[in-house]
Scaffold this motif. Structure first.
Motif, PDB file in Angstrom:
ATOM      1  N   TRP A   1     -36.256 111.587  48.568  1.00  0.00           N
ATOM      2  CA  TRP A   1     -36.806 112.904  48.259  1.00  0.00           C
ATOM      3  C   TRP A   1     -35.928 113.993  48.857  1.00  0.00           C
ATOM      4  CZ3 TRP A   1     -42.663 114.122  48.300  1.00  0.00           C
ATOM      5  CH2 TRP A   1     -43.308 113.378  47.308  1.00  0.00           C
ATOM      6  N   THR A   2     -35.903 115.133  48.196  1.00  0.00           N
ATOM      7  CA  THR A   2     -35.192 116.300  48.716  1.00  0.00           C
ATOM      8  C   THR A   2     -36.199 117.196  49.437  1.00  0.00           C
ATOM      9  OG1 THR A   2     -35.603 117.654  46.761  1.00  0.00           O
ATOM     10  CG2 THR A   2     -33.639 116.237  46.705  1.00  0.00           C
ATOM     11  N   LYS A   3     -35.686 118.211  50.108  1.00  0.00           N
ATOM     12  CA  LYS A   3     -36.588 119.149  50.785  1.00  0.00           C
ATOM     13  C   LYS A   3     -37.488 119.857  49.780  1.00  0.00           C
ATOM     14  CE  LYS A   3     -33.338 122.923  50.789  1.00  0.00           C
ATOM     15  NZ  LYS A   3     -32.876 124.083  51.453  1.00  0.00           N
ATOM     16  N   ASP A   4     -37.002 120.074  48.561  1.00  0.00           N
ATOM     17  CA  ASP A   4     -37.827 120.704  47.528  1.00  0.00           C
ATOM     18  C   ASP A   4     -38.999 119.807  47.123  1.00  0.00           C
ATOM     19  OD1 ASP A   4     -36.225 122.972  47.498  1.00  0.00           O
ATOM     20  OD2 ASP A   4     -34.981 122.227  45.844  1.00  0.00           O
ATOM     21  N   ASP A   5     -38.763 118.510  47.074  1.00  0.00           N
ATOM     22  CA  ASP A   5     -39.838 117.568  46.750  1.00  0.00           C
ATOM     23  C   ASP A   5     -40.929 117.608  47.818  1.00  0.00           C
ATOM     24  OD1 ASP A   5     -38.529 116.619  44.419  1.00  0.00           O
ATOM     25  OD2 ASP A   5     -37.357 115.220  45.650  1.00  0.00           O
ATOM     26  N   TYR A   6     -40.511 117.615  49.093  1.00  0.00           N
ATOM     27  CA  TYR A   6     -41.487 117.687  50.185  1.00  0.00           C
ATOM     28  C   TYR A   6     -42.240 119.016  50.168  1.00  0.00           C
ATOM     29  CZ  TYR A   6     -39.919 113.387  52.349  1.00  0.00           C
ATOM     30  OH  TYR A   6     -39.631 112.076  52.598  1.00  0.00           O
ATOM     31  N   TYR A   7     -41.540 120.083  49.835  1.00  0.00           N
ATOM     32  CA  TYR A   7     -42.184 121.384  49.757  1.00  0.00           C
ATOM     33  C   TYR A   7     -43.245 121.381  48.650  1.00  0.00           C
ATOM     34  CZ  TYR A   7     -42.979 126.366  49.309  1.00  0.00           C
ATOM     35  OH  TYR A   7     -43.580 127.592  49.244  1.00  0.00           O
ATOM     36  N   TYR A   8     -42.907 120.781  47.506  1.00  0.00           N
ATOM     37  CA  TYR A   8     -43.877 120.698  46.415  1.00  0.00           C
ATOM     38  C   TYR A   8     -45.115 119.914  46.857  1.00  0.00           C
ATOM     39  CZ  TYR A   8     -46.136 119.657  42.026  1.00  0.00           C
ATOM     40  OH  TYR A   8     -47.066 119.537  41.037  1.00  0.00           O
ATOM     41  N   LEU A   9     -44.908 118.793  47.551  1.00  0.00           N
ATOM     42  CA  LEU A   9     -46.037 118.009  48.058  1.00  0.00           C
ATOM     43  C   LEU A   9     -46.882 118.844  49.006  1.00  0.00           C
ATOM     44  CD1 LEU A   9     -47.655 115.397  48.511  1.00  0.00           C
ATOM     45  CD2 LEU A   9     -45.954 114.777  50.241  1.00  0.00           C
ATOM     46  N   HIS A  10     -46.236 119.562  49.909  1.00  0.00           N
ATOM     47  CA  HIS A  10     -46.941 120.431  50.860  1.00  0.00           C
ATOM     48  C   HIS A  10     -47.781 121.472  50.108  1.00  0.00           C
ATOM     49  CE1 HIS A  10     -47.720 123.287  54.051  1.00  0.00           C
ATOM     50  NE2 HIS A  10     -47.145 124.207  53.311  1.00  0.00           N
ATOM     51  N   ARG A  11     -47.194 122.113  49.118  1.00  0.00           N
ATOM     52  CA  ARG A  11     -47.910 123.136  48.352  1.00  0.00           C
ATOM     53  C   ARG A  11     -49.076 122.533  47.565  1.00  0.00           C
ATOM     54  NH1 ARG A  11     -48.564 127.319  49.934  1.00  0.00           N
ATOM     55  NH2 ARG A  11     -49.024 128.117  47.873  1.00  0.00           N
ATOM     56  N   TYR A  12     -48.860 121.347  46.997  1.00  0.00           N
ATOM     57  CA  TYR A  12     -49.919 120.693  46.240  1.00  0.00           C
ATOM     58  C   TYR A  12     -51.107 120.388  47.146  1.00  0.00           C
ATOM     59  CZ  TYR A  12     -52.367 117.536  43.123  1.00  0.00           C
ATOM     60  OH  TYR A  12     -53.331 116.956  42.344  1.00  0.00           O
ATOM     61  N   LEU A  13     -50.843 119.803  48.305  1.00  0.00           N
ATOM     62  CA  LEU A  13     -51.922 119.475  49.237  1.00  0.00           C
ATOM     63  C   LEU A  13     -52.627 120.736  49.723  1.00  0.00           C
ATOM     64  CD1 LEU A  13     -50.187 116.660  51.293  1.00  0.00           C
ATOM     65  CD2 LEU A  13     -51.984 116.379  49.564  1.00  0.00           C
ATOM     66  N   HIS A  14     -51.855 121.762  50.018  1.00  0.00           N
ATOM     67  CA  HIS A  14     -52.436 123.023  50.470  1.00  0.00           C
ATOM     68  C   HIS A  14     -53.370 123.600  49.414  1.00  0.00           C
ATOM     69  CE1 HIS A  14     -52.553 127.418  50.998  1.00  0.00           C
ATOM     70  NE2 HIS A  14     -52.713 127.088  52.261  1.00  0.00           N
ATOM     71  N   ARG A  15     -52.897 123.646  48.190  1.00  0.00           N
ATOM     72  CA  ARG A  15     -53.695 124.187  47.087  1.00  0.00           C
ATOM     73  C   ARG A  15     -54.966 123.352  46.885  1.00  0.00           C
ATOM     74  NH1 ARG A  15     -49.611 125.025  44.206  1.00  0.00           N
ATOM     75  NH2 ARG A  15     -49.506 122.969  43.283  1.00  0.00           N
ATOM     76  N   MET A  16     -54.828 122.041  46.945  1.00  0.00           N
ATOM     77  CA  MET A  16     -55.963 121.153  46.748  1.00  0.00           C
ATOM     78  C   MET A  16     -57.030 121.391  47.821  1.00  0.00           C
ATOM     79  SD  MET A  16     -55.977 117.003  46.292  1.00  0.00           S
ATOM     80  CE  MET A  16     -55.413 116.640  47.932  1.00  0.00           C
ATOM     81  N   LEU A  17     -56.614 121.552  49.062  1.00  0.00           N
ATOM     82  CA  LEU A  17     -57.582 121.746  50.139  1.00  0.00           C
ATOM     83  C   LEU A  17     -58.099 123.177  50.196  1.00  0.00           C
ATOM     84  CD1 LEU A  17     -55.820 119.535  52.814  1.00  0.00           C
ATOM     85  CD2 LEU A  17     -57.832 118.966  51.438  1.00  0.00           C
ATOM     86  N   PHE A  18     -57.265 124.137  49.841  1.00  0.00           N
ATOM     87  CA  PHE A  18     -57.682 125.535  49.849  1.00  0.00           C
ATOM     88  C   PHE A  18     -58.735 125.801  48.774  1.00  0.00           C
ATOM     89  CE2 PHE A  18     -57.197 130.072  48.882  1.00  0.00           C
ATOM     90  CZ  PHE A  18     -57.341 130.598  50.160  1.00  0.00           C
ATOM     91  N   TYR A  19     -58.535 125.188  47.621  1.00  0.00           N
ATOM     92  CA  TYR A  19     -59.487 125.340  46.520  1.00  0.00           C
ATOM     93  C   TYR A  19     -60.385 124.108  46.454  1.00  0.00           C
ATOM     94  CZ  TYR A  19     -56.462 129.166  45.167  1.00  0.00           C
ATOM     95  OH  TYR A  19     -55.732 130.320  45.171  1.00  0.00           O
ATOM     96  N   TYR A  20     -61.029 123.838  47.559  1.00  0.00           N
ATOM     97  CA  TYR A  20     -61.835 122.624  47.713  1.00  0.00           C
ATOM     98  C   TYR A  20     -62.825 122.416  46.578  1.00  0.00           C
ATOM     99  CZ  TYR A  20     -65.180 119.274  49.454  1.00  0.00           C
ATOM    100  OH  TYR A  20     -65.995 118.188  49.560  1.00  0.00           O
ATOM    101  N   GLU A  21     -63.516 123.468  46.192  1.00  0.00           N
ATOM    102  CA  GLU A  21     -64.536 123.321  45.143  1.00  0.00           C
ATOM    103  C   GLU A  21     -63.932 122.815  43.833  1.00  0.00           C
ATOM    104  OE1 GLU A  21     -67.028 126.714  44.711  1.00  0.00           O
ATOM    105  OE2 GLU A  21     -67.475 126.795  46.839  1.00  0.00           O
ATOM    106  N   LYS A  22     -62.772 123.300  43.486  1.00  0.00           N
ATOM    107  CA  LYS A  22     -62.121 122.887  42.244  1.00  0.00           C
ATOM    108  C   LYS A  22     -61.639 121.437  42.320  1.00  0.00           C
ATOM    109  CE  LYS A  22     -58.328 124.103  39.167  1.00  0.00           C
ATOM    110  NZ  LYS A  22     -57.232 125.023  38.917  1.00  0.00           N
TER     111      LYS A  22
END
Length: 56
Positions: free
Chosen positions: A13-34
């Protein structure tokens, strides 16, 4: 069915791949109801060590 990014092998993985994973997890937890159903179905044991660190 496509494997969710948090279960994918992170070999080469590249740093961009890890960043995408970080953003995905953040979004998933931030928008818990969705994403509540997806969150309830998470299997921490199937995740890589790197993903577990981001989750915690």
């Amino acid at each position: 069915m496509k494997t969710k990014i948090y279960y994918e092998s992170q070999t080469n993985w590249t740093k961009d791949d890890y960043y995408y994973l970080h953003r995905y997890l953040h979004r998933m937890l931030f928008y818990y109801e969705k994403y509540s159903q997806e969150i309830r179905m998470l299997n921490i044991e199937k995740m890589s060590a790197e993903t577990k660190v981001l989750m915690y």
